[in-house]
Design an enzyme around this catalytic site. Structure first.
Site, PDB file in Angstrom:
ATOM      1  N   ASP A 106       0.864  -1.172   0.000  1.00  0.00           N
ATOM      2  CA  ASP A 106       0.000   0.000   0.000  1.00  0.00           C
ATOM      3  C   ASP A 106       0.904   1.227   0.000  1.00  0.00           C
ATOM      4  OD1 ASP A 106      -2.514   1.419   0.267  1.00  0.00           O
ATOM      5  OD2 ASP A 106      -1.874   1.871   2.304  1.00  0.00           O
ATOM      6  N   THR A 131       0.495   4.652   0.536  1.00  0.00           N
ATOM      7  CA  THR A 131       0.447   5.595   1.646  1.00  0.00           C
ATOM      8  C   THR A 131       0.758   4.884   2.960  1.00  0.00           C
ATOM      9  OG1 THR A 131      -1.229   6.875   0.476  1.00  0.00           O
ATOM     10  CG2 THR A 131      -0.953   7.303   2.826  1.00  0.00           C
ATOM     11  N   ASP A 149      -1.728  -0.163   6.447  1.00  0.00           N
ATOM     12  CA  ASP A 149      -1.835   0.492   7.747  1.00  0.00           C
ATOM     13  C   ASP A 149      -3.251   0.947   8.064  1.00  0.00           C
ATOM     14  OD1 ASP A 149      -2.072   2.485   5.890  1.00  0.00           O
ATOM     15  OD2 ASP A 149      -0.715   3.887   6.885  1.00  0.00           O
TER      16      ASP A 149
END
Length: 794
Positions: free
Chosen positions: A301, A303, A543
């Site tokens: 991912d 970001t 996250d």
């Protein structure tokens, strides 16, 4: 979504009490890890423990405690698993606490700080920069309020919030301030509902444990079949007591159970997990240490993984008719905002505040308007408005300029974030863009890439691990970041909104593309399923709550320590310091576990094979079993247990190869059969000389020990001084056990010199046969196609 109805003065004490009584509070009765009872149950109630436990009770009932030493393995094996999972549970539960420990609520007209769990439905909550939104709600008041919802939606750009707009629990205030009314709390909040599917606890897959469990399953059936036959055979011999028959049967069955292999695998996993813990890597399940070493595709991912969530100013191009000095002063004045967002913060780091520029009107950035601005009194030529925003929006209010539009397109095509700065001689009124505008400068921004991301990407590529970068951001932006860290084919990012829904068709796209933008949480989950359909072993990093479902379905889920609690709860591995660069070390630790456990597994399985072969032979020819349980305990400790423990922790740089069980059995079965034949020859020869039963058993024990040392020599290749010392010390300890009176008595080691010489000779001949057989099997296995070659750990 319900609309806001609470007055600005907040709820009264009576209204709060009413909602508390109705259970409308911001508490969630949801565990982020398994309860202690479940951890204990899963580590104690195993097939392995059941087998050894029954045999342990049988020996204690009729035999000597010295023959029940193997029972200690049950205790240690269970304790290792329990201690590691409890340790992980405690760490995870600490991480699961919300980042904001208290909430600021308005009640009876006053602002008070209360515990997060004490917020009730319809409470009015105050927000300021840096706060985490603790419940879903509707905005009552906004002063430049901007919310980062990337943990929920994957979209990294902050969202401007105006009155009546929705805010979601788990999002972060990145600019401005305001207030909202809680319209959904606790389990009804968006983040909690999204995380609901992740509640179920799942185990990571382990080829090592799967192979061992397969062996245990077959061995269990063998014990059920061979055990009664052997016991009957021993009881019907006529000159064997019931106690001796039971002890002999237990010795055979204990030898058939690979108790040390299960224990050693647990220890190796635990040591790997503790080593990683010192590097701020939490391993929540022991097999996950191995699991990531088998991964051949890592889904990232963007970001929070490749980037740290921040953006940085890159370049400024001053346009014709403008001066650089005035443009820099204007940018410094714009950045000097009481509630700066991420973009203004990046400008503030590059341009200091401009002296003499007095801000009179401010229009904060809005994702709907796509621009922000301010009117300054005394700056530049006085009373000038400066605006900054999306070029396509501001150019509509500027004189036509085809060259400028072409330049904007050129910069945008590179994946950079481009903003236009323009000026107007009229002041700002309300939120209307002033006209006409004069373009002043083009600005480019870059996301702050983690400094170690490029090296991490390079490592995975060098290991033949595929990379897939997925994000909710604009595909060009994702592609630009991926290109900066060296992801292959990052120049052709894919817009996930155009991807097929069919899993097979999606898998074809994933085979040819590496970067994807505008990906939804459900699509991330579909990516995992599509890759697994192509027989890939998939690791997913993330996250945010939007990553949780994909992490749960991946073979290995890797969560960032600063991410959402739901994401950390389902991940097998948590990077506590949120450094993606830790993953190569996790891979290296896993590869060390796999290579070393495979290296020593043959030590255990050889004993299982010859114990089974001896049990069958003894049952057929109706002779006493050639070992007491304590004999096998001594041989196992010196040729298997202690050296295997040391070898399992040795450095190793081998890559993972599938087929662990096949390779181990290929050398273990023939070696075990050779050992069984040699032991029976020595045992029969000693019995023919009419020596005492303990002396004939000692002869068999000596042969098993000699062959065990030969196998240890083969397993320890390539030899280095410390390995030579290890082998020599094991042989020396056995010699001491035979000459020290109390040790000789405890282990029942008694043998005439002539019989000892015969046993040593038989062991040497059998050892030579083992060397030849071993090398032939290894040559055949090494000639088979390999998945990958050797690798140096990072």
């Amino acid at each position: 979504m319900p609309t806001a109805t609470t007055a600005a003065t907040g709820l009264t004490a009576a209204q709060v009490a009413e909602r508390v009584a109705a259970g409308k509070v911001n508490r969630v009765d949801r565990q982020t890890s398994r309860p202690l009872s479940a951890i204990i149950r899963s580590n104690v109630l195993t097939r392995f423990n059941a087998i050894l436990g029954a045999l342990f009770v049988a020996v204690l009932a009729v035999g000597s405690p010295a023959d029940a030493l193997f029972g200690l393995v049950i205790v240690w094996n269970a304790l290792i698993g329990i201690v590691q999972e409890v340790r992980a549970k405690r760490t995870l539960d600490r991480l699961a606490v919300l980042n904001a420990p208290t909430a600021r609520v308005v009640r009876d007209g006053a602002v008070a700080e209360i515990a997060v769990g004490d917020v009730v439905l319809d409470d009015v909550l105050r927000l300021q920069t840096g706060d985490q939104v603790l419940a879903d709600g509707a905005v009552l008041e906004s002063d430049g309020l901007e919310i980062d919802e990337s943990l929920l939606t994957g979209e990294s750009d902050p969202v401007d919030k105006s009155t009546s707009d929705q805010v979601l629990s788990g999002s972060i205030v990145v600019a401005g301030s305001g207030a909202f009314q809680a319209t959904a709390v606790g389990a009804e909040a968006y983040a909690q509902r999204l995380a609901a599917e992740t509640k179920k606890f799942t185990r990571s897959k382990s080829e090592l444990m799967a192979g061992i469990n397969t062996l245990l399953r077959y061995i269990s059936w063998a014990l059920v079949i061979i055990g009664p036959i052997l016991l009957v055979s021993q009881l019907t011999r006529g000159n064997e007591s019931t106690e001796d028959a039971v002890v002999g049967t237990v010795a055979a069955l204990v030898g058939m159970a690979p108790e040390g292999l299960v224990l050693l695998t647990s220890i190796a996993f635990l040591v790997g997990a503790l080593t990683l813990a010192r590097r701020q890597v939490l391993v929540q399940e022991l097999p996950a240490v191995e699991g990531l070493a088998r991964v051949d595709v890592v889904c990232l991912d963007k970001t929070g993984t490749l980037t740290d969530g921040a953006i940085s100013f890159a370049t400024m191009e001053v346009l014709a008719g403008q001066t650089r000095s005035e443009a820099e002063l204007a940018l410094g004045a714009l950045a000097d905002d009481p509630h700066p967002n991420a973009t203004l913060g990046a400008l503030g780091a590059a341009f200091p505040p401009s002296a003499g520029w007095q801000r009179t009107v401010t229009v904060p950035f809005s994702s709907a308007r796509k621009w922000s601005g301010a009117t300054f009194d005394g700056g530049g030529d006085g009373g000038t408005s400066w605006v900054m925003g999306a070029p396509e929006i501001l150019l509509a209010a500027c004189p036509p300029d085809d060259a400028l539009r072409a330049r904007v397109d050129e910069l945008s095509s590179s994946g950079q974030r481009v903003l236009l700065v323009a000026r107007s001689g009229t002041g700002l009124h309300d939120e209307t863009l002033p006209t006409p505008l004069s373009p002043a400068a083009l600005l480019t921004f870059e996301e702050q890439v983690r400094p170690d991301a490029a090296d991490t990407m390079s490592y995975f590529q060098s290991q033949g691990v595929g990379l897939r970068v997925i994000s909710g951001d604009n595909p060009r932006t994702v592609g630009a970041v991926a290109a900066r860290v060296g992801v292959p084919h990052a120049g052709q990012p894919v817009d996930a909104r155009r991807l097929p829904e069919d899993i097979a068709a999606l898998a074809e796209v994933l085979d040819t593309s590496t970067v994807f933008g505008r990906v939804t949480p459900n699509q991330k989950r579909a990516f995992v399923h599509a890759l697994q359909q192509r027989a890939h072993v998939v690791a997913m990093t993330g996250d945010g709550v939007n990553d949780a479902l994909a992490l749960k379905d991946a073979d290995i889920g890797v969560a960032m320590g600063n991410g959402a609690p739901a994401t950390r709860a389902v991940a097998q591995i948590v990077l506590l310091d949120s450094r993606f660069s830790q993953l190569p070390r996790v891979v290296a630790a896993g590869r060390q576990v796999i290579a070393n456990i495979e290296r020593v597994a043959s030590l255990f399985l050889i004993k299982n094979v010859y114990s089974a072969a001896l049990a069958v032979t003894v049952a057929i020819v109706a002779v006493p079993y050639p070992f007491l349980p304590r004999h096998l305990t001594l041989v196992s400790m010196l040729t298997i247990g202690l050296p295997a423990f040391v070898l399992s922790l040795a450095p190793s740089n081998e890559r993972y190869r599938p087929g662990f069980l096949h390779r181990v059995l290929a050398v273990s079965v023939p070696t075990g059969l050779i050992t069984a034949v040699a032991v029976m020859i020595a045992y029969a020869l000693a019995r023919a000389q009419e020596v005492r039963p303990d002396e004939s058993r000692t002869a068999a024990t000596v042969v098993a020990m000699v062959i065990g040392l030969v196998v240890l020599f083969l397993v320890a290749q390539p030899l280095v001084p410390w390995k030579v010392a290890l082998i020599a010390s094991m042989g020396g300890l056995f010699a001491l056990a035979m000459v020290i009176p109390w040790a000789r008595k405890f282990f029942a080691l008694y043998i005439p010199w002539t019989t000892l010489v015969e046993a040593l000779a038989i062991g040497a001949v059998a050892g030579g046969a083992v060397v030849v057989t071993w090398r032939m099997a290894r040559h055949r296995l090494d000639s088979a196609p390999r998945r990958a070659g050797a690798v140096s750990p990072p």
